[in-house]
Design a protein around this motif. Structure first.
Motif, mmCIF file in Angstrom:
data_model
loop_
_atom_site.group_PDB
_atom_site.id
_atom_site.type_symbol
_atom_site.label_atom_id
_atom_site.label_comp_id
_atom_site.label_asym_id
_atom_site.label_seq_id
_atom_site.Cartn_x
_atom_site.Cartn_y
_atom_site.Cartn_z
ATOM 1 N N CYS A 38 0.822 -1.202 -0.155
ATOM 2 C CA CYS A 38 -0.052 0.278 0.005
ATOM 3 C C CYS A 38 0.833 1.266 0.140
ATOM 4 N N TYR A 39 0.317 2.325 -0.815
ATOM 5 C CA TYR A 39 1.219 3.417 -0.922
ATOM 6 C C TYR A 39 0.297 4.737 -0.907
ATOM 7 N N ILE A 40 0.988 5.917 -0.407
ATOM 8 C CA ILE A 40 0.207 7.095 -0.340
ATOM 9 C C ILE A 40 1.369 8.014 -1.009
ATOM 10 N N GLY A 41 1.057 8.890 -1.877
ATOM 11 C CA GLY A 41 1.604 9.695 -2.809
ATOM 12 C C GLY A 41 1.424 11.129 -2.382
ATOM 13 N N GLU A 42 2.025 12.087 -1.998
ATOM 14 C CA GLU A 42 1.900 13.559 -1.622
ATOM 15 C C GLU A 42 2.899 14.412 -2.320
ATOM 16 N N TYR A 43 2.452 15.742 -2.848
ATOM 17 C CA TYR A 43 3.172 16.667 -3.331
ATOM 18 C C TYR A 43 3.278 17.662 -2.623
ATOM 19 N N GLN A 44 4.603 18.070 -2.103
ATOM 20 C CA GLN A 44 4.702 19.372 -1.167
ATOM 21 C C GLN A 44 5.110 20.295 -2.108
ATOM 22 N N ALA A 45 4.226 21.199 -2.358
ATOM 23 C CA ALA A 45 4.834 22.345 -3.234
ATOM 24 C C ALA A 45 5.727 23.224 -2.658
ATOM 25 N N GLU A 46 5.717 23.597 -1.641
ATOM 26 C CA GLU A 46 6.541 24.544 -0.867
ATOM 27 C C GLU A 46 8.011 24.035 -1.112
ATOM 28 N N ARG A 47 8.298 22.856 -0.999
ATOM 29 C CA ARG A 47 9.823 22.466 -1.442
ATOM 30 C C ARG A 47 9.753 21.742 -2.741
ATOM 31 N N ASP A 48 8.712 21.749 -3.390
ATOM 32 C CA ASP A 48 8.666 20.795 -4.857
ATOM 33 C C ASP A 48 9.313 19.515 -4.673
ATOM 34 N N CYS A 49 8.845 18.742 -3.741
ATOM 35 C CA CYS A 49 8.964 17.302 -3.419
ATOM 36 C C CYS A 49 7.939 16.462 -3.349
ATOM 37 N N MET A 50 8.026 15.464 -4.038
ATOM 38 C CA MET A 50 7.126 14.163 -4.098
ATOM 39 C C MET A 50 7.469 13.262 -3.090
ATOM 40 N N VAL A 51 6.516 13.167 -2.089
ATOM 41 C CA VAL A 51 6.802 12.262 -0.766
ATOM 42 C C VAL A 51 6.038 10.904 -0.844
ATOM 43 N N LEU A 52 6.724 9.742 -0.726
ATOM 44 C CA LEU A 52 5.932 8.441 -0.777
ATOM 45 C C LEU A 52 5.845 7.775 0.568
ATOM 46 N N TYR A 53 4.744 7.660 0.906
ATOM 47 C CA TYR A 53 4.610 6.791 2.217
ATOM 48 C C TYR A 53 4.445 5.413 1.792
ATOM 49 N N ALA A 54 5.162 4.347 2.155
ATOM 50 C CA ALA A 54 4.870 3.165 1.597
ATOM 51 C C ALA A 54 5.521 1.953 2.712
ATOM 52 N N THR A 55 5.099 0.636 2.141
ATOM 53 C CA THR A 55 5.357 -0.356 2.782
ATOM 54 C C THR A 55 6.484 -1.004 2.035
ATOM 55 N N ALA A 56 7.344 -0.488 2.236
ATOM 56 C CA ALA A 56 8.723 -0.926 1.423
ATOM 57 C C ALA A 56 9.808 -1.377 2.176
ATOM 58 N N GLY A 57 10.828 -2.162 1.646
ATOM 59 C CA GLY A 57 11.827 -2.772 2.233
ATOM 60 C C GLY A 57 13.034 -1.917 2.284
ATOM 61 N N LYS A 58 13.270 -1.074 1.079
ATOM 62 C CA LYS A 58 14.478 -0.412 0.794
ATOM 63 C C LYS A 58 13.982 1.025 0.483
ATOM 64 N N PRO A 59 13.878 1.857 1.621
ATOM 65 C CA PRO A 59 13.475 3.168 1.428
ATOM 66 C C PRO A 59 14.475 4.228 0.467
ATOM 67 N N HIS A 60 15.958 3.905 0.514
ATOM 68 C CA HIS A 60 16.795 4.855 -0.171
ATOM 69 C C HIS A 60 17.086 4.286 -1.464
ATOM 70 N N SER A 61 16.883 3.113 -1.963
ATOM 71 C CA SER A 61 17.081 2.613 -3.117
ATOM 72 C C SER A 61 15.761 2.858 -3.857
ATOM 73 N N THR A 62 14.669 2.903 -3.114
ATOM 74 C CA THR A 62 13.396 3.199 -4.066
ATOM 75 C C THR A 62 13.478 4.646 -4.182
ATOM 76 N N ARG A 63 14.142 5.432 -3.557
ATOM 77 C CA ARG A 63 14.105 6.991 -3.746
ATOM 78 C C ARG A 63 15.064 7.113 -4.778
ATOM 79 N N LYS A 64 16.207 6.386 -4.871
ATOM 80 C CA LYS A 64 17.069 6.552 -5.942
ATOM 81 C C LYS A 64 16.514 6.253 -7.441
ATOM 82 N N THR A 65 15.921 5.169 -7.357
ATOM 83 C CA THR A 65 15.062 4.578 -8.822
ATOM 84 C C THR A 65 14.009 5.552 -9.027
ATOM 85 N N LEU A 66 13.337 6.079 -8.211
ATOM 86 C CA LEU A 66 12.267 7.044 -8.469
ATOM 87 C C LEU A 66 12.962 8.294 -9.093
ATOM 88 N N ALA A 67 13.789 8.753 -8.284
ATOM 89 C CA ALA A 67 14.399 9.955 -9.001
ATOM 90 C C ALA A 67 14.970 9.790 -10.188
#
Length: 615
Positions: free
Chosen positions: A43-72
């Motif tokens: 399950c996942y929630i996506g949020e866009y924080q316009a004030e810092r132009d940042c996409m935030v993913l709330y996730a049931t994930a095992g590797k947060p940093h590699s997930t961020r790297k691949t997404l970016a």
């Protein structure tokens, strides 16, 4: 559609050993595809924080940093700081949630497009359809023996189903199966060839054990088959081939460094717990009830935790509490307990003063997530080293505060003092002084081991089989497991219990079935896909054995996946032992009642045909 071929070992040396062997045992095995089926769906929630132009993913994930790297880098083409991944408590995964799924990308894209949060909660059928599968292999294997029962070599040629697409780490399990073909034995040569094919099923990837259960299953099934054919005791045939403690660590025939262990002690402990001496009497009691009883054994070694780096940062608060920030990610393995214990023991303080922070790429700079049972061996070691670094940082600050030379300042139980005086200052006070100067009392350390760890065990299972229905009942199960130096026995026991349940599921119940030709999933719900229930898992007899690892300062060994590595062959070997008097020599997993019943009927029909021919 062969995507790649993996080769390990020495083919020429293995061929030579097979040519000169007194006996060669052969077997063909299929490792059934299973689902991870975590208790909490993806399950996942996506949020866009316009004030810092940042996409935030709330996730049931095992590797947060590699997930961020691949997404970016690969999905959105933005700098890493424009993506944040936050992972709360995760309800299980063991590899299934470690890869990036399309829904993670889509909720972020939609949130940015709509300017509001977007949520996706996967259903159970969606998970069975689209989560990565695991374990699916088919193997032809041979084991060469000398005249005294010594194992000379193992040759395994396998095929693996990758599914329609190559998962991010889809190659790892197929490789790892070859790493453990030496298992706990002294075979001098192996020849492993894995040909990986694409198909029209969902992709396969790593799941609890990541290919090592498949490799151990091959070896342990071969040894039992050879013992039966040669008329030898399967226990003693294993004992004859065990590596002694002074042969370890060693580089195994696949090229991986195998850690410390006392395999004979594990075997003896498991046999004593299982009361093997009383098995004959129990078998007679079962036969009096019209049932068949079997005794199955499997040794295993789980090799884990190499080629990863983990960093821990400790930050002391003005109240004396310490935040432990680490990139390792818990999926329910008790990280908050064990990391706190490691750091607290080294600092000489109450673990309750330490709060573990994980799963937040905004606050934690780097991390390798979860996987390969490395959290304690690598992450725990980085926490230990960070505690050392914090003491040294605090010593320098304490020397300034106490107007003394750093060499005169000692540390114990959260307090710095000048030796031989009553002048002292504690961590909380030092943190307050640092905060007054606009700084933090903190320290960080990273750790990357040269070699991984090897956690061995001995599994013994007794089953009863009803020959009229094929129903299999697990009567008892014991495991003696080397866990290296243990930090928290309760956490270790829980991990082993879960691993054994996973192995029982594959051995007896679980099978992901696709319709031939169309690849329509036929086991798309728990009405069709059978997970083990409480009634399927007997009370577990467990003995924890501590042989400290030579490969990390903690002496710990990876244990989160080890409990299930040898379970399936122990269960199937017990079934075949029960059915051997009826002429059954082989059965593939899962050993469902129908498969067992059919194997019995086929063996009986074969025997009747042979008798008729003799007449």
């Amino acid at each position: 559609n062969c995507a790649f071929t993996i080769r390990l070992g020495d083919r020429a040396e293995t061929d030579a050993a097979l040519a000169q062997a007194a006996h060669v045992e052969s077997i063909e095995l299929e490792s059934n595809r299973i689902f991870g089926a975590p208790i909490e769906n993806r399950c996942y929630i996506g949020e866009y924080q316009a004030e810092r132009d940042c996409m935030v993913l709330y996730a049931t994930a095992g590797k947060p940093h590699s997930t961020r790297k691949t997404l970016a880098a690969d999905i959105f083409g933005v700098p890493p700081e424009k993506i944040a991944v936050k992972v709360p408590d995760v309800g299980g995964g063991f590899g299934i949630k470690n890869v990036l799924f399309p829904e993670e990308c889509l909720v972020l894209w939609a949130a940015r497009r709509l300017g509001r949060p977007v949520k996706w909660i996967g259903g159970r059928t969606e998970g069975l359809l689209s989560d990565v599968g695991c374990r699916e292999q088919a193997s032809r294997a041979e084991m060469a023996f000398d005249g005294d029962g010594g194992i000379l070599a193992v040759r395994v040629h396998s095929t693996g189903n990758l599914g329609a697409y190559l998962a991010p780490r889809g190659v790892v399990s197929l490789r790892n199966s070859g790493y453990v073909l030496g298992n706990v034995y002294g075979a001098a040569a192996i020849d492993y060839e894995m040909r990986a094919f694409h198909s029209n099923t969902a992709p396969t990837c790593n799941f609890r054990g990541a290919g090592e259960p498949e490799g151990v299953n091959i070896v342990e099934r071969l040894i039992d088959a050879a013992a039966r054919r040669l008329g030898r005791d399967p226990v003693e045939l294993r004992r004859r081939n065990l590596l002694p403690p002074d042969a370890l660590p060693r580089t195994n025939p696949a090229g991986l460094v195998q850690d410390t262990g006392d395999y004979r002690a594990l075997l003896d402990a498991a046999l004593e717990m299982a009361d093997r001496a009383g098995f004959a009497a129990r078998r007679r009691q079962s036969e009096a009830q019209g049932l068949r009883r079997g005794f199955g054994i499997a040794m295993h070694v789980y090799m884990a935790g190499f080629n990863f780096t983990e960093t821990t940062r400790l930050v002391v608060g003005a109240d004396g509490g310490i935040e432990l920030l680490i990139g390792a990610q818990s999926g329910g393995q008790g990280h908050a307990t064990t990391f706190a214990q490691v750091a607290a023991a080294h600092l000489g303080i109450d673990p309750a003063r330490i709060r573990v922070v994980q799963g937040d790429t905004d606050r934690i700079e780097t991390g390798s997530g979860t996987g390969a049972s490395r959290s304690l061996t690598i992450g725990g070691t980085s926490a230990l080293l960070a505690a050392d670094a914090l003491v040294e940082t605090g010593r320098e600050r304490a020397a300034q505060a106490l107007e003394a030379a750093a060499g005169d300042v000692t540390y114990a139980r959260g307090v710095f003092e000048i030796a031989g005086t009553d002048r002292r200052i504690d961590l909380a006070a030092l943190a307050g002084l640092a905060a007054r100067d606009g700084e933090a009392l903190d320290a960080a350390a990273s750790y990357r081991p040269e070699h991984g760890t090897s956690a061995a065990g001995c599994n013994i299972c007794e089953v009863q089989v009803d020959p009229e229905t094929g129903a299999v009942t697990l009567d008892r199960y014991v495991i003696a497991q080397d866990a290296g130096r243990i930090v928290n026995p309760v956490v270790v026991e829980g991990q082993i219990h879960g691993g054994v349940a996973t192995g029982i599921g594959q051995a007896l119940l679980e099978h992901a079935i696709y319709e031939p030709g169309s690849a329509q999933l036929l086991t798309g719900s728990f009405m069709d896909y059978a997970l083990p229930r409480a009634a399927d898992v007997p009370p577990l007899g467990l003995l924890l054995h501590e042989v400290p690892s030579a490969h990390n300062p903690l002496g710990a060994k990876g244990i989160g996946e080890a409990g299930g590595v040898g379970t399936a062959p122990a269960v199937v070997n017990a079934i075949l032992d029960a059915l051997a008097p009826l002429g059954v020599r082989h059965i593939d997993m899962p050993a469902t009642p129908h498969r067992v019943w059919r194997a019995i009927r086929q063996a009986c029909a074969k025997a009747e045909t042979a008798e008729a021919a003799d007449a």
